[in-house]
Each structure stands twice: as C-alpha cells, then as structure tokens.
Write a protein that holds these residues in place. Structure first.
Motif, PDB file in Angstrom:
ATOM      1  N   LYS A 177     -22.359 -61.163  -4.790  1.00 12.74           N
ATOM      2  CA  LYS A 177     -23.825 -61.397  -4.400  1.00 12.74           C
ATOM      3  C   LYS A 177     -24.440 -62.536  -5.125  1.00 12.74           C
ATOM      4  CE  LYS A 177     -28.207 -58.903  -4.682  1.00 12.74           C
ATOM      5  NZ  LYS A 177     -29.077 -57.725  -4.882  1.00 12.74           N
ATOM      6  N   ALA A 178     -24.037 -62.892  -6.454  1.00 19.42           N
ATOM      7  CA  ALA A 178     -24.460 -63.851  -7.191  1.00 19.42           C
ATOM      8  C   ALA A 178     -23.573 -65.181  -7.159  1.00 19.42           C
ATOM      9  CB  ALA A 178     -24.608 -63.583  -8.618  1.00 19.42           C
ATOM     10  N   ARG A 179     -22.383 -65.081  -6.473  1.00 17.03           N
ATOM     11  CA  ARG A 179     -21.412 -66.115  -6.233  1.00 17.03           C
ATOM     12  C   ARG A 179     -21.306 -66.548  -7.727  1.00 17.03           C
ATOM     13  NH1 ARG A 179     -19.876 -67.321  -1.535  1.00 17.03           N
ATOM     14  NH2 ARG A 179     -18.852 -69.047  -2.028  1.00 17.03           N
ATOM     15  N   THR A 180     -21.042 -65.672  -8.723  1.00 12.98           N
ATOM     16  CA  THR A 180     -20.628 -65.978 -10.051  1.00 12.98           C
ATOM     17  C   THR A 180     -19.544 -66.782 -10.230  1.00 12.98           C
ATOM     18  OG1 THR A 180     -21.423 -63.848 -10.397  1.00 12.98           O
ATOM     19  CG2 THR A 180     -20.586 -64.927 -12.352  1.00 12.98           C
ATOM     20  N   PHE A 181     -18.644 -67.000  -9.300  1.00 12.72           N
ATOM     21  CA  PHE A 181     -17.280 -67.554  -9.386  1.00 12.72           C
ATOM     22  C   PHE A 181     -17.849 -68.894  -9.036  1.00 12.72           C
ATOM     23  CE2 PHE A 181     -17.618 -65.333  -5.340  1.00 12.72           C
ATOM     24  CZ  PHE A 181     -17.487 -66.207  -4.459  1.00 12.72           C
ATOM     25  N   ASP A 182     -18.848 -69.383  -8.406  1.00 12.38           N
ATOM     26  CA  ASP A 182     -19.076 -70.738  -8.108  1.00 12.38           C
ATOM     27  C   ASP A 182     -19.893 -71.578  -9.134  1.00 12.38           C
ATOM     28  OD1 ASP A 182     -18.146 -71.006  -5.425  1.00 12.38           O
ATOM     29  OD2 ASP A 182     -20.298 -70.125  -4.621  1.00 12.38           O
TER      30      ASP A 182
ATOM     31  N   ASN B 115     -26.013 -59.443   0.310  1.00 17.04           N
ATOM     32  CA  ASN B 115     -27.411 -59.188  -0.506  1.00 17.04           C
ATOM     33  C   ASN B 115     -27.713 -57.712  -0.282  1.00 17.04           C
ATOM     34  OD1 ASN B 115     -28.167 -61.819  -0.888  1.00 17.04           O
ATOM     35  ND2 ASN B 115     -28.485 -62.253   1.302  1.00 17.04           N
ATOM     36  N   VAL B 116     -26.949 -56.937  -0.934  1.00 18.13           N
ATOM     37  CA  VAL B 116     -27.114 -55.209  -1.158  1.00 18.13           C
ATOM     38  C   VAL B 116     -27.182 -55.141  -2.678  1.00 18.13           C
ATOM     39  CG1 VAL B 116     -26.251 -54.740   0.928  1.00 18.13           C
ATOM     40  CG2 VAL B 116     -24.716 -54.913  -0.660  1.00 18.13           C
ATOM     41  N   THR B 117     -27.797 -53.823  -2.937  1.00 14.57           N
ATOM     42  CA  THR B 117     -27.672 -53.489  -4.084  1.00 14.57           C
ATOM     43  C   THR B 117     -26.167 -52.998  -4.819  1.00 14.57           C
ATOM     44  OG1 THR B 117     -30.086 -52.730  -3.875  1.00 14.57           O
ATOM     45  CG2 THR B 117     -28.761 -52.059  -6.153  1.00 14.57           C
ATOM     46  N   PRO B 118     -25.623 -53.733  -5.540  1.00 15.28           N
ATOM     47  CA  PRO B 118     -24.303 -53.268  -5.792  1.00 15.28           C
ATOM     48  C   PRO B 118     -24.197 -51.937  -6.262  1.00 15.28           C
ATOM     49  CG  PRO B 118     -24.569 -55.444  -6.464  1.00 15.28           C
ATOM     50  CD  PRO B 118     -26.003 -54.856  -6.241  1.00 15.28           C
TER      51      PRO B 118
END
Length: 803
Positions: free
Chosen positions: A76-81, A117-120
C-alpha cells in the motif's frame, strides 16, 4: 507461551532485547511494525540496509494472516520504493516467530490490476483473501517457523548466521554426525505426528519412526537419495516395504501426511539437507540410536563401539591365530546394522543375519558404499524362532559338517532384555521364544534372558564351534545362572571387561565383557583371570572372576544369627541380594516395611544379633561399589572374625553412626552416649545403646527388652579409629543439644534433618547454612571414612569377599 499478557509495544521491546540485541531495532520504516538494521555511523544513515521487516501481534496469532497483513502494509505504501528492501520479511507474536526471504515473496508486489488501497488489518476484504491465497503455498514451502521456548537455541543460531548486511539467501543449519540425534528429537515432536501411521501397530511389525527420519534426512528436494533404505521419501509421501510379490510383480506400501505436508516442510526449511556425503554411512550405520529402548533391548539393536570391536578382533587373533579370517567362517546372528563385522577382511567367509528387514536393507546399502560383505550373505533370520533350514545353503553346509563347524565363529553382541527377573523390572513377553520353550529345563532361571537363549541354541545346535560374544557377567557369576553353567560346558579361552556405559544408551555402573568360548572343550566354568580396560581402552589390570557355585553367601551367614532372637527389637535392617549392585538397598531404620523390595530381606535387630548385623552392614558398606566389582558376591566368611573383638567393635561403631533411625517412628534406642556426656536437657527414652556399649544392660526400667542370656558386664573396648568416631559424634550431639527446642531423643538422621532441612520435593538438602554444624558433620564423616579404611582389609582377610 513465552510472552503472555503483554501489549504489542512491550512484545516488540522484549523480542528486540532477547534476540536482536546487537542490532538496531529503533528504525521506523513506513508503517512496518518492526524493523531490524545494523548499527550505523551518522555518515551511513542516509542509505542504510534493513535486515528484517516484520509484523507483530500480541498473544497467539495466525502467522499466515500476519505475513499477508505485512505484505499489504508494504504494498500500500510502496515502502520498497522508498527504502532498500530487507533480506527477510517476518511475523511474530507471544509464542513464535516466522521468517521468509524477501526474494521469495517480492513478485506479489507487482500484481497487475490489484487494489492496494485497502486497510491491511481488515482480514475480510477480497484483496486480503487474494494475497492470502497467493502466498500461502510460498509460506508453506519457504517460511522458517521458530517457537521461542522449544527452538530457542536454533532461533538464536539462525539470527547469528543470517542477519548480516549484503547477505543473499538463507543459511540453514547444517547436519552432521554430532547433531543428527538432536534434530531427530525435534523431528519427533514436529513431523512424526503428521505422518499417517499407527505407530504402535507399526512398532509391532518392526517399523520404527527412525526409518522415516533417515528417509527425510538423506533426501534432496524431498526425494531420498539412498534407494536401498527400508523407507523412502517420494516428494509428498513415503514408500516402504518394497518387494517382488509371488506373482513376480513389484509392490510397496505408501503413507502420506495428514496436514498436506505443512509441518514437514516448515521443519526441514530450517536445515540443510542432505548432510555432507561423508556422514551418510555413519548416520545409516547408527540407525540403532533411533530404535525405541524396548525394541532395542528385545531385538539387540545396540551398536558396539568401534574401540571394542577392534579390541575383540585382536583377542580373536590372539586365540585363533594370525590367519584366522581365512581359516574360519564368521556368523553374526544378531548383526543389527553390521558394525561388529567392520574390520573383517574376508567377505566370502562372513554371514550376517538380523531380525529386522530394515537392518538388512541398511547393511545392503552399506555394501553398495563399500562395506566388506556379500549381498547373499546378509539375510533376515529370527535366531530364536526360525529353523536352520531357512539359512543360506552355504551356511547350512558349514553347520551340518562337523569338521567345518569347528571352524565356525559365532561372533555376536546379542540382545540383553530380561522378561521376568526376580525384581520385576523385566519387560513382559520379550523372553517368549521357541528356543526358551525347548530348552527351559536346561537353562532354569536364566531362560528369562534373551542372550542366554542365544547361547543355549548355539551350544546345543551348533556344537563344537567357537562362540565370541559380548554380554554381562551374569553368565559367569550370577546365582540364577547356576543351572545354565551346569550344562554350558565350554572352555573360556580369553576375555576382557569394559565399563557398560561406554555402550550407547546403556545406563549403570557395571561391566560388559567379551568372551571367547571353545565349545569343542567340555569344561565347567569355575574361575578365570580376565583383562580389564577403562573407558578409553587403556589396560588397567587383571581380575579373577569366580562362578560362586557351591558357595554360601553372607545372607546365609547372617541368617544363622537371626533365628532365635527376642520379640522386642531396636531396629530393622533391609537388604537385597549379596552383591555390590544392591549396596544402596542396605539400610537400617526403625521397623520393617511390607514388600519394600521384591526379593529383599528383613532382619529384626535385637541385643542378641546386634553385633552380627553390624558386621553384615559394615561389610556391605565399607568397600566402595564400582563398575568393576558390581557383580562380585559377598560370601559366608571363615571363622577368624570370631576372635577379632576389635574388628567386631569397629563394625558396631560404623553402624551406629551410619543408620537411618528416626525418632518420629518410635523409640530411638541408638543414641550411643549417656545424657551427661552430651549435656542433654532431659533424660532419654532409651539408654539401650550406651548401656550395651558399657555392659550395663538391665532387666528393669526403660531397657526391659532382653533376658539374662544377653547380658555382658564388661564395657566394649574400641580401637583408636573407632574412638575418634565416638569423639566426633559426641561433639556433634553436644552442638545439637545447645539448639532451642531440640528433640532430646534425636537420632543422627534427625539432627541432620534439623540443620539441613528439606527442599520443596521433600528431599533432605545436601548442605546446611550453619557453619559450625557443617564443620562437625564433616569431621564425623572423615573419621568414619578412616574407620571404613581400617575395616576394609578384614573384608578380604575373613573372606567375606574374594580378592
């Protein structure tokens, strides 16, 4: 559960402190719950590399759902980017922690047309369920799961090996000959319950869980590499009992996993399979370690240590000559996996049979890898039940030919299980066989032991051969083997003994011997000089072993003096047998106990037999029990002791200060001092012992126990060593009687209990916090030790024991 009833933040703190304490767990990476990094200098902070991103849950959770939630959080946050991805993803709760390599999961982040874009944390969305479905198989196949409590050491080792910057892939625990048994014990808990097998029924048919473990262990990509094992792992199931049936068709049995192989996969994800090939033969050869104890004892699945294999073959060379392997035939009829035959060179003269088909398969696999045996000379055979007509034809020809039979060496380390021994510790039905039924009239009580049944069949049905065998010393010394020795008439050519605990899974301090018997010589065993080796194979000395047949025992001697005694007694002595192995079963307390030990004796102690009981008790106690003398028998002595008053009084002294009398169970007649000697606060309930010592027994007052025939008016005279014990004891009692609220009639045992106390289990503590008491009891014990040293030579001089 290791971390119960704590909040999630506290859980993260505890996990970081206990398992990741050398790492930096303070970083905040997007919305990820928990991050592990290496500590870095300020210059390096801008581009640090993570080692782990993990989801944390308090209590106990579904590890699959936690990893899916972590994936949705990252996606969701594309943390890996924004941050360099870690080597691993993970999830943990209060009970366990799981790891999975990021590379195994990263493709999920690039799914087309997926709504991130869903609540994990909402586990009910279709997106959550879709990711769950996609990654479940990946997690099953690749995740490593550790329980904080059960897998603590492995978890810490995994972190140590894998948490390093720049590391690619996971380092798994390597398997070798030193840890394969530790891993087996973990496998029993994790994998065995998920294999679709009725283990009790399987065991009755000779199938053991260890064969499944070996199939797992020696596999690659879930396929067993050694084809000749009894059980093979075939990707998602096990195959066993492969054979050609009567129709000439290949058949086998198959069993599967009850959980779709999940536990199996998660377990083996932690280990690097297979081990290095150099360990394969060792692991297969040590299949005996995986055999349950009861089966091991019944079938003889005991591995003979290589040090004793080599020594036994040296002794065979000494007896049979340098060229014996070419001149003699060898049959191990209790071969197990065949390790006793290692080192023999002429495979054309060697046969090996065993009860278990699995062991046959192991031996044939070892042949494939260089073991010096022939396939056709390795076979399944029940030595105690099968007819010799089932033997290979060449071996039958040897047994049936009197000349060749003299050149046959039966070379064995047989099963030792006992079915119904006198003390009731044997195992029911392990002794039943055709051989026992056939020859029980010859063997007598020895027929309950399997190794005696082996020897009897060999003696009766393979006469004039050579028997080279490992066994306990019962065959030579035990009273219950007198009938056996009466018919087993052979010449003991040479022998040695070693400590039993040098054999795997054999407990106890007793000797195991190797004996070479010439069955062509008719000779009743009476005595032999045997070589003694320590646990490292170093020669110690020689020892004379005696059969004791036609001997009378110390118990017979004591019986003579315990028949006509008064009905009032001052104590009771319990005893078992006449050998050292029962030394701890000799004790004196207030009164006899009903059936305290099957086969035990009860001796009431009175003035008439007190001196004789003291001699018996001291003789059984003053010589230290060792593994070597464990089966030595205490005997009816010569009559020299009768005139040795100092010896008698030494024994009385030793007994007075070595008993377990307790005043709470009755009047204490064992206080060896008068009240005035120890400054007693009140009069004792009994002055029997001090009056007995002083020759002052009377027929009135508190000592009205005995008649005129037992009276002696002269006081006993004690040796300097005995006097030293009394002096130490007197100070010991004096100190106790200075204590507030002391028990006036306290015994030695009572005083020890007072100062040492008891633990939560009710057992008396070994030490006391009272330094004065510790010094006094230490002095008393030292004086008793010195007295025991003085008595010990008399034990042999008066022939209670033979040198």
């Amino acid at each position: 559960m290791k971390y119960q009833y704590i909040r999630e933040e506290e859980l993260k703190n505890k996990v970081s402190q206990e398992y990741f304490w050398i790492y930096d767990c303070s970083k905040i990476i997007g919305n990820v719950d928990f991050c592990v990094c290496m500590y870095q200098s300020p210059i390096e902070q801008s581009d640090h590399e993570s080692l782990l991103w993990a989801e944390a849950k308090k209590g106990s959770s579904d590890i699959y759902k936690s990893i899916v939630q972590l994936i949705l959080t990252i996606g969701k946050a594309r943390t890996f980017d924004k941050f360099l991805p870690p080597a691993m993803l993970g999830a943990f709760d209060g009970e366990k922690i799981a790891f999975i390599a990021y590379n195994d999961i990263h493709e999920v982040f690039y799914i087309n047309d997926f709504n991130w874009n869903v609540t994990p944390s909402n586990h009910n969305t279709k997106e959550f369920k879709l990711i769950h479905e996609k990654v479940k198989i990946i997690i099953d196949n690749n995740a490593l799961l550790f329980n904080y409590i059960k897998d603590d050491r492995e978890l810490k080792n995994f972190i140590k090996m894998n948490f390093a910057v720049g590391k690619f892939g996971l380092t798994k625990t390597k398997i070798d000959k030193n840890n394969f048994m530790i891993i087996y014990n973990k496998w029993l808990r994790s994998v065995k319950p998920t294999i679709s097998v009725n283990w009790e029924a399987a065991k009755k048919n000779g199938i053991i869980d260890g064969d499944f473990y070996i199939a797992d262990l020696l596999s690659q990509e879930n396929n067993t590499l050694k084809e000749k094992l009894f059980v093979l792992l075939r990707h998602d199931h096990y195959e066993l009992d492969r054979k050609i049936d009567e129709a000439g068709m290949f058949s086998s049995k198959k069993t599967v996993f009850t959980d779709n192989q999940i536990a199996h996969t998660q377990f083996w994800n932690k280990y690097d399979r297979p081990p290095q090939e150099e360990y394969w033969d060792y692991i297969v050869e040590r299949r005996d370690l995986l055999v349950p104890q009861d089966v091991r004892e019944r079938k003889g699945s005991f591995f003979t240590p290589q040090i004793w294999v080599e020594l036994s073959q040296k002794y065979l060379t000494d007896v049979l000559g340098e060229e014996w392997q070419d001149e003699y035939y060898v049959w191990d009829c209790a071969a197990g996996t065949g390790n006793l035959l290692a080192g023999l060179t002429n495979k054309y003269n060697i046969w090996a049979s065993t009860l278990d088909k699995q062991d046959v398969e192991v031996m044939r696999d070892r042949i494939k890898n260089g073991a010096n045996l022939l396939d056709d000379h390795v076979f399944q055979f029940d030595f105690l039940n099968d007819d010799f007509s089932k033997l290979p034809k060449p071996l039958q020809d040897i047994i049936n030919n009197p000349k060749k039979r003299k050149k046959l060496v039966i070379y064995i380390n047989p099963p030792y299980a006992e079915g119904d021994n006198v003390r009731g510790i044997g195992r029911k039905n392990v002794h039943i066989s055709k051989i026992r039924s056939k020859y029980q009239f010859l063997m007598g009580k020895a027929s309950s032991e399997i190794f005696a049944q082996f020897f009897t069949r060999i003696y009766q049905e393979i006469p004039n051969s050579v028997l080279a065998e490992f066994s306990k010393l019962k065959i030579l010394q035990a009273p219950n083997y007198s009938d056996f020795r009466n018919f087993f008439r052979a010449k003991l050519e040479k022998s040695f003994v070693v400590p039993a605990d040098t054999f795997d899974n054999v407990k106890g301090d007793f000797p195991i011997g190797f004996f070479i018997w010439n069955l062509d010589e008719n000779e009743v065993f009476e005595q032999s000089i045997i070589d003694v080796y320590d646990a490292k194979g170093k020669f110690i000395n020689s020892k004379t072993i005696t059969s004791y047949d036609n001997s009378k025992y110390i118990s017979d001697w004591l019986e003579n003096y315990s028949r006509k005694i008064s009905i009032n007694y001052i104590g009771h002595m319990a005893s078992v047998g006449n050998d050292f192995q029962n030394q701890r079963m000799i004790f004196i307390d207030n009164k006899e106990k009903g059936n305290w030990k099957k086969g035990g004796r009860h001796t009431r102690i009175t003035a008439e037999n007190l001196m004789y009981v003291s001699i018996y008790f001291s003789i059984r106690k003053v010589v230290e029990a060792t593994w070597l003398n464990d089966r030595d028998q205490f005997l009816f002595p010569n009559n020299k002791w009768e005139t040795d008053k100092e010896f008698q009084n030494d024994c009385l002294t030793f007994t007075i200060f070595s008993n377990n009398i307790q005043s709470k169970y009755g009047v204490n007649h064992w206080i060896p001092f008068a009240e005035q000697e120890i400054n007693a606060r009140e009069k004792f309930d009994s002055n029997f012992m001090s009056n007995f010592i002083g020759g002052k027994l009377k027929s009135a007052g508190n000592c009205d126990l005995f008649d005129n025939q037992t009276r002696r008016t002269a006081p006993l005279v004690f040796s300097p060593e005995a006097t030293a014990v009394f002096d130490a004891g007197r100070e010991f009692w004096k100190y106790y009687h200075k204590q507030p609220n002391c028990n006036v009639n306290a015994s030695l045992y009572d005083i020890r209990e007072h100062f040492q106390g008891r633990n939560e289990a009710g057992k008396m503590n070994n030490k006391s916090l009272d330094e004065a008491y510790t010094d006094l009891i230490g002095n008393l014990r030292e004086k008793l030790r010195q007295l025991a040293e003085k008595i010990e030579p008399k034990v042999y001089e008066y022939e209670f024991l033979r040198q």
